[in-house]
Design an enzyme around this catalytic site. Structure first.
Site, PDB file in Angstrom:
ATOM      1  N   ASN A  31      -1.432  -5.776  22.240  1.00 59.65           N
ATOM      2  CA  ASN A  31      -1.117  -4.394  22.611  1.00 59.65           C
ATOM      3  C   ASN A  31      -2.081  -3.959  23.705  1.00 59.65           C
ATOM      4  O   ASN A  31      -3.207  -4.443  23.773  1.00 59.65           O
ATOM      5  CB  ASN A  31      -1.308  -3.486  21.375  1.00 59.65           C
ATOM      6  CG  ASN A  31      -1.069  -2.015  21.691  1.00 59.65           C
ATOM      7  OD1 ASN A  31      -0.068  -1.648  22.311  1.00 59.65           O
ATOM      8  ND2 ASN A  31      -1.997  -1.152  21.279  1.00 59.65           N
ATOM      9  N   ARG A  70       5.659   3.731  18.543  1.00 58.98           N
ATOM     10  CA  ARG A  70       5.901   3.864  17.103  1.00 58.98           C
ATOM     11  C   ARG A  70       4.859   3.052  16.348  1.00 58.98           C
ATOM     12  O   ARG A  70       4.477   1.968  16.789  1.00 58.98           O
ATOM     13  CB  ARG A  70       7.294   3.327  16.737  1.00 58.98           C
ATOM     14  CG  ARG A  70       8.378   3.839  17.625  1.00 58.98           C
ATOM     15  CD  ARG A  70       9.283   4.902  17.083  1.00 58.98           C
ATOM     16  NE  ARG A  70       9.443   5.055  15.689  1.00 58.98           N
ATOM     17  CZ  ARG A  70       9.642   6.240  15.110  1.00 58.98           C
ATOM     18  NH1 ARG A  70       9.614   7.354  15.836  1.00 58.98           N
ATOM     19  NH2 ARG A  70       9.845   6.333  13.818  1.00 58.98           N
ATOM     20  N   ASP A 117      -4.413   0.720  16.460  1.00 59.63           N
ATOM     21  CA  ASP A 117      -5.325   0.479  17.578  1.00 59.63           C
ATOM     22  C   ASP A 117      -6.602  -0.249  17.163  1.00 59.63           C
ATOM     23  O   ASP A 117      -7.691   0.017  17.672  1.00 59.63           O
ATOM     24  CB  ASP A 117      -5.653   1.794  18.320  1.00 59.63           C
ATOM     25  CG  ASP A 117      -4.404   2.440  18.905  1.00 59.63           C
ATOM     26  OD1 ASP A 117      -3.490   1.709  19.308  1.00 59.63           O
ATOM     27  OD2 ASP A 117      -4.327   3.682  18.941  1.00 59.63           O
ATOM     28  N   GLU A 145      -3.429  -4.225  11.125  1.00 59.11           N
ATOM     29  CA  GLU A 145      -2.684  -3.168  10.440  1.00 59.11           C
ATOM     30  C   GLU A 145      -3.136  -1.760  10.811  1.00 59.11           C
ATOM     31  O   GLU A 145      -2.308  -0.882  11.014  1.00 59.11           O
ATOM     32  CB  GLU A 145      -2.746  -3.372   8.927  1.00 59.11           C
ATOM     33  CG  GLU A 145      -1.836  -4.505   8.480  1.00 59.11           C
ATOM     34  CD  GLU A 145      -1.753  -4.629   6.970  1.00 59.11           C
ATOM     35  OE1 GLU A 145      -2.163  -3.686   6.269  1.00 59.11           O
ATOM     36  OE2 GLU A 145      -1.273  -5.675   6.502  1.00 59.11           O
ATOM     37  N   HIS A 158      -3.993  -0.511  25.127  1.00 62.79           N
ATOM     38  CA  HIS A 158      -4.315   0.865  24.730  1.00 62.79           C
ATOM     39  C   HIS A 158      -5.194   1.486  25.819  1.00 62.79           C
ATOM     40  O   HIS A 158      -6.119   0.825  26.314  1.00 62.79           O
ATOM     41  CB  HIS A 158      -5.042   0.866  23.379  1.00 62.79           C
ATOM     42  CG  HIS A 158      -5.382   2.248  22.915  1.00 62.79           C
ATOM     43  ND1 HIS A 158      -4.437   3.079  22.335  1.00 62.79           N
ATOM     44  CD2 HIS A 158      -6.531   2.946  22.975  1.00 62.79           C
ATOM     45  CE1 HIS A 158      -5.015   4.242  22.061  1.00 62.79           C
ATOM     46  NE2 HIS A 158      -6.279   4.184  22.441  1.00 62.79           N
ATOM     47  N   SER A 165       5.712   0.718  33.082  1.00 63.80           N
ATOM     48  CA  SER A 165       4.978   0.181  34.240  1.00 63.80           C
ATOM     49  C   SER A 165       4.132  -1.026  33.844  1.00 63.80           C
ATOM     50  O   SER A 165       3.981  -1.964  34.633  1.00 63.80           O
ATOM     51  CB  SER A 165       4.126   1.269  34.898  1.00 63.80           C
ATOM     52  OG  SER A 165       3.079   1.683  34.056  1.00 63.80           O
ATOM     53  N   ASN A 166       3.588  -1.035  32.625  1.00 61.56           N
ATOM     54  CA  ASN A 166       2.858  -2.229  32.180  1.00 61.56           C
ATOM     55  C   ASN A 166       3.801  -3.409  31.999  1.00 61.56           C
ATOM     56  O   ASN A 166       3.466  -4.542  32.355  1.00 61.56           O
ATOM     57  CB  ASN A 166       2.104  -1.938  30.879  1.00 61.56           C
ATOM     58  CG  ASN A 166       0.767  -1.280  31.144  1.00 61.56           C
ATOM     59  OD1 ASN A 166      -0.122  -1.883  31.730  1.00 61.56           O
ATOM     60  ND2 ASN A 166       0.645  -0.020  30.735  1.00 61.56           N
ATOM     61  N   LEU A 179       3.700   0.527  13.542  1.00 59.57           N
ATOM     62  CA  LEU A 179       4.368  -0.627  12.944  1.00 59.57           C
ATOM     63  C   LEU A 179       3.893  -0.817  11.508  1.00 59.57           C
ATOM     64  O   LEU A 179       2.733  -0.562  11.181  1.00 59.57           O
ATOM     65  CB  LEU A 179       4.068  -1.877  13.769  1.00 59.57           C
ATOM     66  CG  LEU A 179       4.713  -1.883  15.163  1.00 59.57           C
ATOM     67  CD1 LEU A 179       4.082  -2.954  16.041  1.00 59.57           C
ATOM     68  CD2 LEU A 179       6.228  -2.071  15.071  1.00 59.57           C
ATOM     69  N   ARG A 206      11.678   2.739   8.429  1.00 62.14           N
ATOM     70  CA  ARG A 206      10.898   1.940   9.361  1.00 62.14           C
ATOM     71  C   ARG A 206      11.167   0.442   9.201  1.00 62.14           C
ATOM     72  O   ARG A 206      11.307  -0.282  10.174  1.00 62.14           O
ATOM     73  CB  ARG A 206       9.410   2.200   9.096  1.00 62.14           C
ATOM     74  CG  ARG A 206       8.670   2.766  10.263  1.00 62.14           C
ATOM     75  CD  ARG A 206       7.226   3.034   9.869  1.00 62.14           C
ATOM     76  NE  ARG A 206       6.899   4.435  10.072  1.00 62.14           N
ATOM     77  CZ  ARG A 206       6.656   4.987  11.263  1.00 62.14           C
ATOM     78  NH1 ARG A 206       6.688   4.268  12.353  1.00 62.14           N
ATOM     79  NH2 ARG A 206       6.388   6.257  11.356  1.00 62.14           N
TER      80      ARG A 206
HETATM   81  C1  GAR Z   1       0.022   3.182  28.962  1.00 58.09           C
HETATM   82  O1  GAR Z   1      -1.069   3.946  29.432  1.00 58.09           O
HETATM   83  C2  GAR Z   1      -0.331   2.517  27.662  1.00 58.09           C
HETATM   84  O2  GAR Z   1      -1.654   2.054  27.606  1.00 58.09           O
HETATM   85  C3  GAR Z   1      -0.114   3.641  26.701  1.00 58.09           C
HETATM   86  O3  GAR Z   1       1.040   4.307  27.151  1.00 58.09           O
HETATM   87  C4  GAR Z   1       1.187   4.103  28.563  1.00 58.09           C
HETATM   88  C5  GAR Z   1       2.523   3.452  28.815  1.00 58.09           C
HETATM   89  O4  GAR Z   1       2.821   3.413  30.179  1.00 58.09           O
HETATM   90  N1  GAR Z   1       0.047   3.163  25.368  1.00 58.09           N
HETATM   91  C6  GAR Z   1      -0.263   3.852  24.289  1.00 58.09           C
HETATM   92  O5  GAR Z   1      -0.705   4.975  24.325  1.00 58.09           O
HETATM   93  C7  GAR Z   1       0.014   3.123  22.990  1.00 58.09           C
HETATM   94  N2  GAR Z   1      -0.343   3.938  21.868  1.00 58.09           N
HETATM   95  P1  GAR Z   1       3.977   2.437  30.716  1.00 58.09           P
HETATM   96  O6  GAR Z   1       5.218   2.682  29.854  1.00 58.09           O
HETATM   97  O7  GAR Z   1       4.196   2.866  32.137  1.00 58.09           O
HETATM   98  O8  GAR Z   1       3.478   1.027  30.594  1.00 58.09           O
END
Ligand code: GAR
Length: 210
Positions: A107, A91, A145, A142, A109, A13-14, A93, A65
């Site tokens: 990214n 995953r 988050d 690295e 979060h 969705s993002n 990185l 990886r």
């Molecule tokens: C989102 O809430 C994003 O912030 C989170 O996963 C969801 C993905 O939703 N990301 C993490 O947790 C990264 N570690 P989406 O696939 O619908 O965008």
């Protein structure tokens, strides 16, 4: 326009919010590639529907990886990607991949970093009784988050909130925040400053001084 590649693992969705923003004539970036490490990611159909090439590179097809990430990297380079947006990519990185894309990878979060890195952010926030949750877009470094913050949005925690309910409200905020953050980065309005204490932060041109 800056050529952007978006890497997903799930619903996307993002990614869809970013792609929608890039369709605006005045937006400084275009989405040229969506990569997923999972063939069953719901985002793949959304990318195809939006007319963005979507490629699956399953991590399971590689012995380690690094080999997986070399394939990701090659695909990004092949499409002329200049900036990577991680959007629900689940995953970790390696330093090698992060080094390849240093200052060229952001990214999103679902917490107000540096609070609640990692998984299950909403359940942990509710357990702590905090009154504000939210989301963060940051350049990738690295440690998981971490990295200089580009933009954040706060979302109030409501009485009786469940992790799913809070996650849904934070996700709606993510869909507004990520296109805004990409706009800032792609238009060259962000500058990463390394301070004397070794820390880094993002300065945003044109943003009012406090
Ligand atoms: C989102 O809430 C994003 O912030 C989170 O996963 C969801 C993905 O939703 N990301 C993490 O947790 C990264 N570690 P989406 O696939 O619908 O965008």
């Amino acid at each position: 326009k800056l050529r952007v590649g978006i890497i997903i693992s799930g619903g996307g969705s993002n990614m869809a919010a970013l792609v929608a923003a890039t369709k605006r004539a005045d937006f400084p970036a275009e989405a040229v590639l969506v990569l997923s490490n999972r063939a069953d990611a719901g985002g793949l159909a959304k990318a195809a529907a939006a007319g963005v090439p979507a490629v699956v590179i399953s991590h399971k097809g590689f012995p380690d990886r690094e080999r997986f990430e070399m394939a990701l990297h090659a695909e990004l380079v092949r499409h002329g990607v200049e900036l990577v947006c991680l959007a629900g990519f689940m995953r970790l990185l390696t330093p090698w991949f992060i080094g390849q894309w240093k200052n060229r990878m952001i990214n999103i979060h679902p917490s107000l970093l540096p609070a609640y890195p990692g998984l299950h952010t909403h359940a942990r926030a509710l357990r702590d009784g905090v009154k504000l949750a939210g989301c963060t877009v940051h350049f990738v470094r690295e440690a998981m988050d971490t990295g200089p913050v580009v933009a954040q949005a706060a979302v109030p925690v409501l009485a009786g909130d469940t992790p799913d309910g809070l996650a849904a409200r934070v996700l709606a905020a993510e869909h507004r925040l990520y296109p805004h953050a990409l706009d800032l980065v792609a238009s060259g309005r962000t500058r990463i400053v390394t301070r004397d204490d070794g820390g880094e932060h993002v300065e945003i041109r044109g943003e009012a001084e406090p």
